[in-house]
Design an enzyme around this catalytic site. Structure first.
Site, PDB file in Angstrom:
ATOM      1  N   ARG A 151       0.582  -1.239   0.065  1.00 32.05           N
ATOM      2  CA  ARG A 151      -0.059   0.062  -0.409  1.00 32.05           C
ATOM      3  C   ARG A 151       0.836   1.257  -0.359  1.00 32.05           C
ATOM      4  O   ARG A 151       0.110   2.253  -0.532  1.00 32.05           O
ATOM      5  CB  ARG A 151      -1.163  -0.166   1.068  1.00 32.05           C
ATOM      6  CG  ARG A 151      -2.292  -1.287   0.132  1.00 32.05           C
ATOM      7  CD  ARG A 151      -2.666  -1.252   1.645  1.00 32.05           C
ATOM      8  NE  ARG A 151      -4.419  -1.767   1.439  1.00 32.05           N
ATOM      9  CZ  ARG A 151      -5.244  -1.551   2.748  1.00 32.05           C
ATOM     10  NH1 ARG A 151      -4.942  -1.726   3.920  1.00 32.05           N
ATOM     11  NH2 ARG A 151      -6.592  -2.734   2.457  1.00 32.05           N
ATOM     12  N   LYS A 185     -16.700 -17.461   4.209  1.00 34.23           N
ATOM     13  CA  LYS A 185     -18.101 -17.500   4.761  1.00 34.23           C
ATOM     14  C   LYS A 185     -19.043 -17.553   2.982  1.00 34.23           C
ATOM     15  O   LYS A 185     -18.755 -16.113   2.265  1.00 34.23           O
ATOM     16  CB  LYS A 185     -18.514 -16.341   5.310  1.00 34.23           C
ATOM     17  CG  LYS A 185     -17.742 -16.898   6.856  1.00 34.23           C
ATOM     18  CD  LYS A 185     -18.111 -16.233   7.471  1.00 34.23           C
ATOM     19  CE  LYS A 185     -18.082 -16.484   9.299  1.00 34.23           C
ATOM     20  NZ  LYS A 185     -18.680 -14.780  10.101  1.00 34.23           N
ATOM     21  N   GLY A 195      -9.145  -8.422   0.097  1.00 37.15           N
ATOM     22  CA  GLY A 195      -7.778  -8.368   1.452  1.00 37.15           C
ATOM     23  C   GLY A 195      -6.742 -10.161   1.075  1.00 37.15           C
ATOM     24  O   GLY A 195      -5.640 -10.103   0.389  1.00 37.15           O
ATOM     25  N   GLY A 200     -12.944  -4.229   1.263  1.00 36.05           N
ATOM     26  CA  GLY A 200     -13.860  -3.677   2.071  1.00 36.05           C
ATOM     27  C   GLY A 200     -15.003  -2.698   1.058  1.00 36.05           C
ATOM     28  O   GLY A 200     -15.567  -3.318   0.432  1.00 36.05           O
TER      29      GLY A 200
HETATM   30  P1  ADP Z   1     -10.814 -12.389   0.835  1.00 29.12           P
HETATM   31  O1  ADP Z   1     -10.429 -10.790   1.547  1.00 29.12           O
HETATM   32  O2  ADP Z   1     -10.505 -12.651  -0.863  1.00 29.12           O
HETATM   33  O3  ADP Z   1     -12.306 -11.389   0.572  1.00 29.12           O
HETATM   34  P2  ADP Z   1     -12.168 -13.907   2.140  1.00 29.12           P
HETATM   35  O4  ADP Z   1     -11.848 -13.262   3.290  1.00 29.12           O
HETATM   36  O5  ADP Z   1     -13.367 -14.508   2.096  1.00 29.12           O
HETATM   37  O6  ADP Z   1     -11.330 -13.804   0.951  1.00 29.12           O
HETATM   38  O7  ADP Z   1     -11.599 -15.820   2.521  1.00 29.12           O
HETATM   39  C1  ADP Z   1     -10.479 -15.933   3.080  1.00 29.12           C
HETATM   40  C2  ADP Z   1     -10.084 -16.443   3.531  1.00 29.12           C
HETATM   41  O8  ADP Z   1     -10.908 -18.104   3.308  1.00 29.12           O
HETATM   42  C3  ADP Z   1      -8.420 -17.816   4.278  1.00 29.12           C
HETATM   43  O9  ADP Z   1      -8.622 -17.518   5.233  1.00 29.12           O
HETATM   44  C4  ADP Z   1      -8.637 -18.959   3.754  1.00 29.12           C
HETATM   45  O10 ADP Z   1      -8.125 -20.042   4.366  1.00 29.12           O
HETATM   46  C5  ADP Z   1     -10.456 -19.073   3.853  1.00 29.12           C
HETATM   47  N1  ADP Z   1     -10.503 -20.592   3.488  1.00 29.12           N
HETATM   48  C6  ADP Z   1     -10.403 -20.665   2.193  1.00 29.12           C
HETATM   49  N2  ADP Z   1     -11.055 -22.097   1.522  1.00 29.12           N
HETATM   50  C7  ADP Z   1     -11.100 -22.765   3.181  1.00 29.12           C
HETATM   51  C8  ADP Z   1     -12.236 -24.146   3.206  1.00 29.12           C
HETATM   52  N3  ADP Z   1     -12.181 -24.875   2.510  1.00 29.12           N
HETATM   53  N4  ADP Z   1     -12.778 -23.826   4.567  1.00 29.12           N
HETATM   54  C9  ADP Z   1     -12.081 -23.022   5.520  1.00 29.12           C
HETATM   55  N5  ADP Z   1     -11.657 -21.750   5.238  1.00 29.12           N
HETATM   56  C10 ADP Z   1     -11.698 -21.328   4.053  1.00 29.12           C
HETATM   57 MG    MG Z   2     -10.540 -11.282   3.958  1.00 30.97          MG
END
Ligand code: ADP
Ligand code: MG
Length: 398
Positions: free
Chosen positions: A36, A197, A355, A378
């Protein structure tokens, strides 16, 4: 088009407040990832190269409206000095006497970093007096903290209401790259969606449903969708309150794909283990998952299906890791797809949002082969959910 730095007129001798995003990870007072900080440099250079006096303001972490030495911007200022190859002055004050003194003593082309905005609770509450005090420190304002534009804070929304303002390079690039994703970018247009999630991805998924040609789903969220389809998902992370919503989405998709619109591909096999740390006991399971195991990554058959779609894609929007990429070997699905997209960067434009996805891309060393990696977790999500961002709305149009 938002006004840019060029629209502010000559900046020589002007005190230019730049709201940057220096919200970087720190460990024992050391900057862990300076992405950043590096992103803010083109904007800072544009100001100082023409003799403007750059006054940088940012938040860092969540200090709860009080001074917290572990969240000082001092180490960030030091890293900025290395990156800019120019002296950077730091004052441990944001709007008080020391800050006021500092902004009168900087000279043309100099850079000053003020202390963490969130050491004062009035930053987050967008307090008018706090915004007045900030505005008094400068002559003009450049907004460049895209990652905070979904928050109506004093430095984001209060300043543009008080000073002649423009968008910096980070914000302009984000708008330029993310806006087409909401419209009609070169097709086929594919979304790769993963992450922890389902609940946090519902608004995004709903907004993208009719826009993309295909959605490839992995990550923890896939298991809620699979369960909603009546599949067995073992001990996978399932959001039981979301089953009904998941069914509605699946129904909507069935209608869409019947009309020749969006199709969705869910995992057909999974890498599963006893737990998130069971890195040696994993099995690859086709179809339903064993009762005592949780899905931690997409399997090879799924990857083949994803690639069959991605090889035709012209535009890809990727959000969310496809597995628990922090714990190898559950990073393999994410690595495979990210690397595949990196190799095909001349055919497919890939835009990465979120992120953890951005962190994964950088960790894998493929970040510079992506068409764009959004700096705002976000904020980019809300933008792509179709929401308007207060920090963008506050900036003047040309
Ligand atoms: P982003 O920040 O890119 O939007 P998220 O915050 O939604 O992504 O999700 C990232 C997290 O999802 C990571 O910490 C990863 O470990 C978790 N994750 C990915 N696949 C699984 C899974 N099958 N079970 C549990 N957690 C998962
Ligand atoms: Mg995230």
């Amino acid at each position: 088009m938002k006004k840019s730095i060029a629209d502010l007129g000559p900046l020589q001798g002007k005190r230019v407040i730049i709201r940057v995003d220096f919200n970087v990870p720190l460990k024992n007072g050391e900057v862990q990832d300076d992405y950043r900080i590096r992103s803010s440099i083109p904007t800072i250079r544009k100001v100082i190269d023409q003799g403007g006096r750059a006054i940088l303001i940012s938040h860092l972490g969540r200090p709860k409206g009080e001074r917290d030495a572990s969240l000082s911007l001092a180490p960030v200022a030091a890293r900025l000095e290395d990156l800019l190859q120019r002296p950077v002055t730091f004052v441990a004050d944001t709007i008080g006497d020391e800050a006021q003194k500092a902004v009168t003593s900087i000279i043309d082309g100099e850079v000053l970093v003020l202390e963490n905005l969130r050491f004062d609770a009035r930053e987050k509450s967008n307090d008018p007096e706090f915004a007045d005090a900030l505005a008094a420190l400068g002559d003009v304002f450049v907004s460049d903290a895209f990652g905070t534009c979904h928050r109506a804070h004093a430095s984001v929304c209060g300043l543009p209401a008080r000073l002649p303002s423009a968008a910096g390079d980070v914000i302009l690039k984000e708008i330029e790259e993310l806006s087409p994703l909401l419209k009609d970018p070169p097709r086929p247009y594919v979304m790769v969606l993963g992450g922890a999630k389902l609940s946090t991805k519902i608004p995004l998924l709903k907004n993208m449903l009719g826009k993309v040609d295909a959605i490839l789903v992995g990550g923890g969220m896939a298991y809620t969708l699979l369960k909603a389809q009546g599949r067995k998902v073992g001990t996978s992370r399932v959001d039981d309150t979301m089953i009904e919503t998941a069914q509605e989405i699946l129904e909507e998709l069935r209608n869409k794909s019947r009309e020749g619109g969006t199709t969705m591909i869910l995992p057909v096999d999974n890498v599963c283990a006893k737990g998130i740390d069971d890195v040696s006991g994993f099995v690859v399971s086709p179809g339903d998952l064993p009762d005592d195991r949780m899905g931690l990554d997409v399997g090879p058959e799924t990857l083949a299906k994803f690639v069959a779609v991605l090889r035709k894609a012209k535009t890809v929007f990727w959000n969310g890791p496809l597995g628990v990429f922090e714990n190898p070997p559950f990073h393999l699905g994410t690595e495979y797809i990210a690397t595949y997209l990196a190799h095909r960067n001349e055919i497919t434009r890939t835009i990465v949002g979120g992120g953890d996805s951005a962190a994964a891309a950088r960790q894998l060393g493929i970040a510079d082969r992506m068409a764009h990696i959004s700096t705002g977790g976000g904020a980019s999500m809300e933008f792509l959910e179709g929401q308007s961002l207060p920090g963008l709305d506050a900036l003047p149009e040309k």
